[in-house]
Scaffold this motif. Sequence first.
Motif, PDB file in Angstrom:
ATOM      1  N   ASN A   1      29.662  47.228-102.219  1.00 14.27           N
ATOM      2  CA  ASN A   1      29.835  45.949-102.385  1.00 14.27           C
ATOM      3  C   ASN A   1      31.107  45.410-101.555  1.00 14.27           C
ATOM      4  O   ASN A   1      32.351  45.398-102.027  1.00 14.27           O
ATOM      5  CB  ASN A   1      29.898  45.453-103.714  1.00 14.27           C
ATOM      6  CG  ASN A   1      29.989  44.117-104.026  1.00 14.27           C
ATOM      7  OD1 ASN A   1      30.060  43.262-103.105  1.00 14.27           O
ATOM      8  ND2 ASN A   1      29.984  43.597-105.323  1.00 14.27           N
ATOM      9  N   ARG A   2      30.759  44.568-100.543  1.00  7.17           N
ATOM     10  CA  ARG A   2      32.000  43.924 -99.738  1.00  7.17           C
ATOM     11  C   ARG A   2      32.220  42.591-100.219  1.00  7.17           C
ATOM     12  O   ARG A   2      32.988  41.899 -99.445  1.00  7.17           O
ATOM     13  CB  ARG A   2      31.598  44.070 -98.290  1.00  7.17           C
ATOM     14  CG  ARG A   2      31.457  45.442 -97.692  1.00  7.17           C
ATOM     15  CD  ARG A   2      31.206  45.605 -96.319  1.00  7.17           C
ATOM     16  NE  ARG A   2      30.000  45.057 -96.207  1.00  7.17           N
ATOM     17  CZ  ARG A   2      29.279  45.221 -95.003  1.00  7.17           C
ATOM     18  NH1 ARG A   2      29.653  45.913 -93.970  1.00  7.17           N
ATOM     19  NH2 ARG A   2      27.955  44.529 -94.530  1.00  7.17           N
ATOM     20  N   GLY A   3      31.701  42.183-101.254  1.00 16.28           N
ATOM     21  CA  GLY A   3      31.901  40.770-101.630  1.00 16.28           C
ATOM     22  C   GLY A   3      33.018  40.641-102.677  1.00 16.28           C
ATOM     23  O   GLY A   3      33.629  41.578-102.988  1.00 16.28           O
ATOM     24  N   ALA A   4      33.205  39.420-103.396  1.00 12.68           N
ATOM     25  CA  ALA A   4      34.312  39.083-104.204  1.00 12.68           C
ATOM     26  C   ALA A   4      33.991  39.043-105.471  1.00 12.68           C
ATOM     27  O   ALA A   4      34.859  38.845-106.420  1.00 12.68           O
ATOM     28  CB  ALA A   4      35.138  37.669-103.597  1.00 12.68           C
ATOM     29  N   GLU A   5      32.756  39.308-105.774  1.00 18.05           N
ATOM     30  CA  GLU A   5      32.229  39.542-107.290  1.00 18.05           C
ATOM     31  C   GLU A   5      31.228  40.350-107.418  1.00 18.05           C
ATOM     32  O   GLU A   5      30.440  40.866-106.733  1.00 18.05           O
ATOM     33  CB  GLU A   5      32.036  37.966-107.729  1.00 18.05           C
ATOM     34  CG  GLU A   5      30.783  37.542-106.961  1.00 18.05           C
ATOM     35  CD  GLU A   5      30.144  36.182-107.397  1.00 18.05           C
ATOM     36  OE1 GLU A   5      30.331  35.702-108.559  1.00 18.05           O
ATOM     37  OE2 GLU A   5      30.320  35.135-106.444  1.00 18.05           O
ATOM     38  N   PRO A   6      30.873  40.787-108.895  1.00 20.38           N
ATOM     39  CA  PRO A   6      29.708  41.590-109.033  1.00 20.38           C
ATOM     40  C   PRO A   6      28.493  41.166-108.501  1.00 20.38           C
ATOM     41  O   PRO A   6      28.282  39.793-108.508  1.00 20.38           O
ATOM     42  CB  PRO A   6      29.800  41.696-110.467  1.00 20.38           C
ATOM     43  CG  PRO A   6      31.222  41.163-111.110  1.00 20.38           C
ATOM     44  CD  PRO A   6      31.638  40.252-109.825  1.00 20.38           C
ATOM     45  N   ALA A   7      27.769  41.988-108.033  1.00 19.38           N
ATOM     46  CA  ALA A   7      26.363  41.756-107.235  1.00 19.38           C
ATOM     47  C   ALA A   7      25.162  42.620-107.992  1.00 19.38           C
ATOM     48  O   ALA A   7      25.579  43.627-108.065  1.00 19.38           O
ATOM     49  CB  ALA A   7      26.377  41.675-106.002  1.00 19.38           C
ATOM     50  N   ASP A   8      23.945  42.003-108.236  1.00 17.28           N
ATOM     51  CA  ASP A   8      22.885  42.493-108.439  1.00 17.28           C
ATOM     52  C   ASP A   8      22.058  42.614-107.035  1.00 17.28           C
ATOM     53  O   ASP A   8      22.024  41.772-106.541  1.00 17.28           O
ATOM     54  CB  ASP A   8      21.996  41.961-109.293  1.00 17.28           C
ATOM     55  CG  ASP A   8      22.617  42.254-110.907  1.00 17.28           C
ATOM     56  OD1 ASP A   8      23.781  42.401-110.928  1.00 17.28           O
ATOM     57  OD2 ASP A   8      21.653  41.858-111.800  1.00 17.28           O
ATOM     58  N   VAL A   9      21.837  44.020-106.615  1.00 19.02           N
ATOM     59  CA  VAL A   9      21.459  44.180-105.049  1.00 19.02           C
ATOM     60  C   VAL A   9      20.117  45.079-105.217  1.00 19.02           C
ATOM     61  O   VAL A   9      20.081  45.977-105.961  1.00 19.02           O
ATOM     62  CB  VAL A   9      22.378  44.763-104.276  1.00 19.02           C
ATOM     63  CG1 VAL A   9      23.627  43.663-104.090  1.00 19.02           C
ATOM     64  CG2 VAL A   9      23.036  46.121-105.072  1.00 19.02           C
ATOM     65  N   SER A  10      19.439  44.881-104.201  1.00 14.86           N
ATOM     66  CA  SER A  10      18.144  45.729-103.999  1.00 14.86           C
ATOM     67  C   SER A  10      18.121  45.962-102.573  1.00 14.86           C
ATOM     68  O   SER A  10      18.385  45.037-101.675  1.00 14.86           O
ATOM     69  CB  SER A  10      16.930  44.940-104.487  1.00 14.86           C
ATOM     70  OG  SER A  10      16.651  43.871-103.818  1.00 14.86           O
ATOM     71  N   VAL A  11      17.418  47.165-102.180  1.00 12.95           N
ATOM     72  CA  VAL A  11      17.382  47.702-100.824  1.00 12.95           C
ATOM     73  C   VAL A  11      15.806  48.047-100.711  1.00 12.95           C
ATOM     74  O   VAL A  11      15.261  48.743-101.675  1.00 12.95           O
ATOM     75  CB  VAL A  11      18.384  48.767-100.462  1.00 12.95           C
ATOM     76  CG1 VAL A  11      18.343  49.940-101.282  1.00 12.95           C
ATOM     77  CG2 VAL A  11      18.346  49.125 -99.094  1.00 12.95           C
ATOM     78  N   SER A  12      15.242  48.036 -99.552  1.00 11.87           N
ATOM     79  CA  SER A  12      14.041  48.549 -99.272  1.00 11.87           C
ATOM     80  C   SER A  12      14.296  49.569 -97.987  1.00 11.87           C
ATOM     81  O   SER A  12      14.893  49.179 -96.852  1.00 11.87           O
ATOM     82  CB  SER A  12      13.050  47.520 -98.745  1.00 11.87           C
ATOM     83  OG  SER A  12      12.736  46.669 -99.602  1.00 11.87           O
TER      84      SER A  12
END
Length: 310
Positions: free
Chosen positions: A75-86
Amino acid sequence: MRAVRVGVGVVVAAGAVVGCGSVTGAGGGGTAAASASGSAGPCGAAPTAAPQGWARDGVRIVAVSADCLEYEVTNRGAEPADVSVSFGWSGSGERLSDNLSASQPALAPGASVRGRLPLTGGAARPDLPVGVLPSTPGPSGAARPAPGVKVLKVRSVPTAEAPSEGGACPPSGVRVYADRGDAAMGLRAVGLHLENCGTRDVVLDGFPQVQVLDEAHAPVPSVRVLEGNSAISTGTATGRAPRRFTVPPGGKANAALVWRNTNDASSDPVNAPYVRVRATPDAAAVMVTPELDLGTTGQLGVAAWAPEGS
């Protein structure tokens, strides 16, 4: 028909993901960075040079065998993230039988995690030399080569704006999420669903407030958001008149996003994966991922809220 103007601050978060299987790294508030592994892992060792498509938007394939796929996400962002990948077939080498997907909720800023997905259900191979992609013996004794894979797509939403279809009721007392939608003859429709899981009545009056966002979660100013769908399509169930009504605790309501994938030479096609939704102007924002392929139409229709089943 009038355009809807919604002023909402932009939230930026980078994609990151992890799925079933083992997970290592800074999964909480740590700052571990993704780095190439020189030692053999559960799916064997990575090749000396990563093939094309093995890294995208913070996701990195670490190794692939005939039995499993190992990957790392950051996670290269500045806040927590919910992420998905295909993950899918790269178009070369052995075919991948099915596309694979994985997800990770609340990945902390700067955190890196690893996971793996089974490909055939066979045993993993952690014992191969560095730089060698493993092959697994088949029933006849012949080696089964690893399939060609790549990262197809990564999507992320800020954890604070993640849609909710189940589990604990959000602090707002309202769940909002999008369904998988329907597409026919260039016409697209994605349902928006609201459930009052709290203890107080929720009053809806008219249309959800929406904002179209690109892959970086930035607004797409070229798209006109229209109240109603008569400019998009007529005679559909989502062309209802707006009304004011109350959703009691346990009650549900629905709305819809409607658009066409029509292209001409007037401009470049617009593809916008995300839409930020507010059930009412003062409601908490929820970011859904309808994958808008608007073509060159430049318009998105929003159907009014209505009680579920009406």
